[in-house]
Design a protein around this motif. Sequence first.
Motif, mmCIF file in Angstrom:
data_model
loop_
_atom_site.group_PDB
_atom_site.id
_atom_site.type_symbol
_atom_site.label_atom_id
_atom_site.label_comp_id
_atom_site.label_asym_id
_atom_site.label_seq_id
_atom_site.Cartn_x
_atom_site.Cartn_y
_atom_site.Cartn_z
ATOM 1 N N GLN A 1 -0.751 -2.390 10.553
ATOM 2 C CA GLN A 1 -1.678 -3.088 10.998
ATOM 3 C C GLN A 1 -3.047 -2.356 10.609
ATOM 4 O O GLN A 1 -3.494 -1.497 10.989
ATOM 5 C CB GLN A 1 -1.731 -2.817 12.769
ATOM 6 N N ALA A 2 -3.770 -3.556 9.684
ATOM 7 C CA ALA A 2 -4.759 -3.014 9.011
ATOM 8 C C ALA A 2 -6.118 -2.806 9.753
ATOM 9 O O ALA A 2 -7.438 -2.420 9.121
ATOM 10 C CB ALA A 2 -5.146 -3.715 7.694
ATOM 11 N N ALA B 1 0.750 -1.163 0.127
ATOM 12 C CA ALA B 1 0.137 -0.102 0.014
ATOM 13 C C ALA B 1 0.939 1.336 0.146
ATOM 14 O O ALA B 1 1.890 1.508 0.742
ATOM 15 C CB ALA B 1 -0.842 -0.068 1.052
ATOM 16 N N ALA B 2 0.550 2.154 -0.761
ATOM 17 C CA ALA B 2 1.127 3.739 -0.763
ATOM 18 C C ALA B 2 0.648 4.493 0.104
ATOM 19 O O ALA B 2 -0.494 4.917 -0.224
ATOM 20 C CB ALA B 2 1.249 4.095 -2.283
ATOM 21 N N LEU B 3 1.137 4.965 1.202
ATOM 22 C CA LEU B 3 0.669 5.879 1.934
ATOM 23 C C LEU B 3 1.333 7.371 1.711
ATOM 24 O O LEU B 3 2.167 7.487 1.239
ATOM 25 C CB LEU B 3 1.140 5.552 3.422
ATOM 26 N N GLY C 1 -9.865 -7.051 5.028
ATOM 27 C CA GLY C 1 -9.882 -8.510 5.290
ATOM 28 C C GLY C 1 -8.277 -9.048 5.814
ATOM 29 O O GLY C 1 -8.336 -10.087 6.026
ATOM 30 N N GLN C 2 -7.520 -8.066 5.870
ATOM 31 C CA GLN C 2 -6.151 -8.430 6.290
ATOM 32 C C GLN C 2 -5.667 -7.552 7.465
ATOM 33 O O GLN C 2 -6.302 -6.721 7.942
ATOM 34 C CB GLN C 2 -5.142 -8.002 5.382
ATOM 35 N N GLY D 1 0.728 3.951 16.796
ATOM 36 C CA GLY D 1 1.305 2.500 16.944
ATOM 37 C C GLY D 1 0.613 1.368 15.884
ATOM 38 O O GLY D 1 0.810 0.208 16.134
ATOM 39 N N LYS D 2 0.699 1.724 14.737
ATOM 40 C CA LYS D 2 -0.151 0.816 13.578
ATOM 41 C C LYS D 2 1.019 0.240 12.777
ATOM 42 O O LYS D 2 0.789 -0.473 11.884
ATOM 43 C CB LYS D 2 -1.126 1.670 12.599
ATOM 44 N N LEU D 3 2.234 0.634 12.902
ATOM 45 C CA LEU D 3 3.568 0.288 11.951
ATOM 46 C C LEU D 3 4.466 -0.462 12.654
ATOM 47 O O LEU D 3 4.716 -0.228 13.890
ATOM 48 C CB LEU D 3 3.854 1.663 11.363
ATOM 49 N N SER D 4 5.109 -1.397 11.979
ATOM 50 C CA SER D 4 5.968 -2.286 12.631
ATOM 51 C C SER D 4 6.937 -2.634 11.471
ATOM 52 O O SER D 4 6.585 -2.608 10.292
ATOM 53 C CB SER D 4 5.430 -3.451 13.569
#
Length: 652
Positions: free
Chosen positions: A69-70, A38-40, A89-90, A52-55
């Motif tokens: 984290q979707a 995905a391109a943010l 769905g992921q 805290g959604k990135l790792s």
Amino acid sequence: MSTSPENQPDAGRGTWYLAAVAVMLLAMVAVAFMPSGAALEYGEFKRLLHAGKLSQLVVSEQEVSGILQADDLGALLPPARVKALDCAGQKQCPFHVVRLDEPFLVPQLEMAGVEFVGRRKNTLLGELAWWILPAFMLFILPRMMAKGGGMGSGGLLGIGRSHARVHAASTSGVRFADVAGIDEAKEELMELVEFLRNPERYRRLGGRIPKGVLIVGAPGTGKTLLAKAVAGEADVPFFSISGSEFVEMFVGVGAARVRDLFAQAVAKAPCIIFIDELDALGRARGLGGLEGGSSEHEHTLNQLLVEMDGFDSSSGVIILAATNRPEILDPALLRPGRFDRHIALDRPDLAGRQQILAVHLRRIKTGGGVDLAELAARTAGFAGADLANLVNEAALLAGRNGKDSVGPADFDEALERLVAGLEKKTRVMNATEKRTVAYHEAGHALVAESRAHADPVARISIIPRGIAALGYTRQLPTEDRYLLRKAELLDRLDVLLGGRVAEELVFGDASTGAQNDLQQATDLARHMVLQYGMSERVGLSSFEPANGAGGYMPGPGSRRGYSEYMARLADAEVASLLAAARDRVRATLARSRATLDALAQALLDRETLDRPAIDAILRPPALAAPGAAPAAPAAAMVECAMPEQLISNGTM
């Protein structure tokens, strides 16, 4: 002549193959550089980072990538963006974002407690190296080894294959009718042609055709042309290769090429193998250089000797070779069973030159007045290649002047250009230099006309030509000569010194313009003393001249060298010959001073004097020859073929 199709590389198919490989490599590199996930946007990246959604972040100078984290993204991003990220769905999906030049990004990552790693900057060249090297090893290198791409004929695996050019029988185009002036050589080679056409005629009688024929002659005498004519008359394939093409820097390559050449020839028999410049391959073993006994050259020569020794002449393969240096060939090449027959090509005589000119004149459009007999007489000493160049030069001059045909004037100018050089219109002499050159050339001409054994003067000119010639005197032999007596050589010495002595007589001083004359006179006198046995004090000994060393040394055919005493004696005899010639010339010019002045003045007025103008000045009255050299005994003769004499006044 053209190369047969089976020996030509499939250039079109190879080009398409390489183009396909290049496109495939570019596609692979494009896929490798294409970002995934995905391109943010950068603002979304910062918002998700603090939430805290990135790792598992990977940070480089160009971008930041990692795992997103979707779940529960709707609270942080607009619904349209959540749908665009395509993470439905992921629980986790990869992402990437273009990194901005923000100096506090790393501290922010540490404050957020996110694990991250750094990556060095990826360059296009670096990525290409990783992809091209395996592709080269897998696709291009095998083709080079199999087909020879970039490595000459045969490639890496075929480096030992012969480089001979194969000419089809139907495309030879050269016949004996195209070869003139060497009738004896054509008769000798016609026997080879008859054998190739009808071998049973000789086999039924038990005759064996020569395995090899060596054609020896000076450059331009028609050695290669004669070999092509043999192939054309016999109507058989013709393998043509130069001796230097066998030898490589890799040991064993030349021998492999020799083996491959003979294998190809046997497969196409009956045929002809022609090796041009055989001396590059067949030089005598152990002579010259520091290569040692196991050099690549000797390996190649040994293989050639083996192939020729085990070669069956009944197979219908004949070997022709050409060289202009037979004296340096290995004796093993020249023995019976290898090169059985030797054919020597000499420069053509008067009749031969006329025949050669007739062959070349068939290809150009000539006008009236071109006298072949006269042109052949004026080109004494010319080889076949020189005559072809003369005809071509005349045609070019006629075309440059806009003429519809080639006439006598064009041949006159072409002959002047070939013998004396190009006319230097930009070289302007001052009055003193011009007068000096005029007397110099007049001295040559006057002495030549005063000697019984000298060739008549055809033209005198003080127009600068060539590199350093400020003027010239051209003599025209009345016939082809193969023996010269001592009296004739002494007359030649007189003519060579005529220009220098005329300067001394008129101006009381000498110039640098006689340097070339003095060099020729010194060489001629030294040959008379040390080679022709024409000195009473030195005697009948003959010594071979050193190659380019300026002195004399023992040669392959000489009996011995000579001592320091003999060297001093020879130098004294050479000086004596030159001094005597100078005295004779001075006496001649002093008696004919009025004629000398008249010739020089005519040159100053007209710059060029042809034979009619010279006769008008010299006769009447006829000149006597008070200083002519005494006649020599009939035994004092020397073998040589003297070309048209050109005595030039040059500068040092």
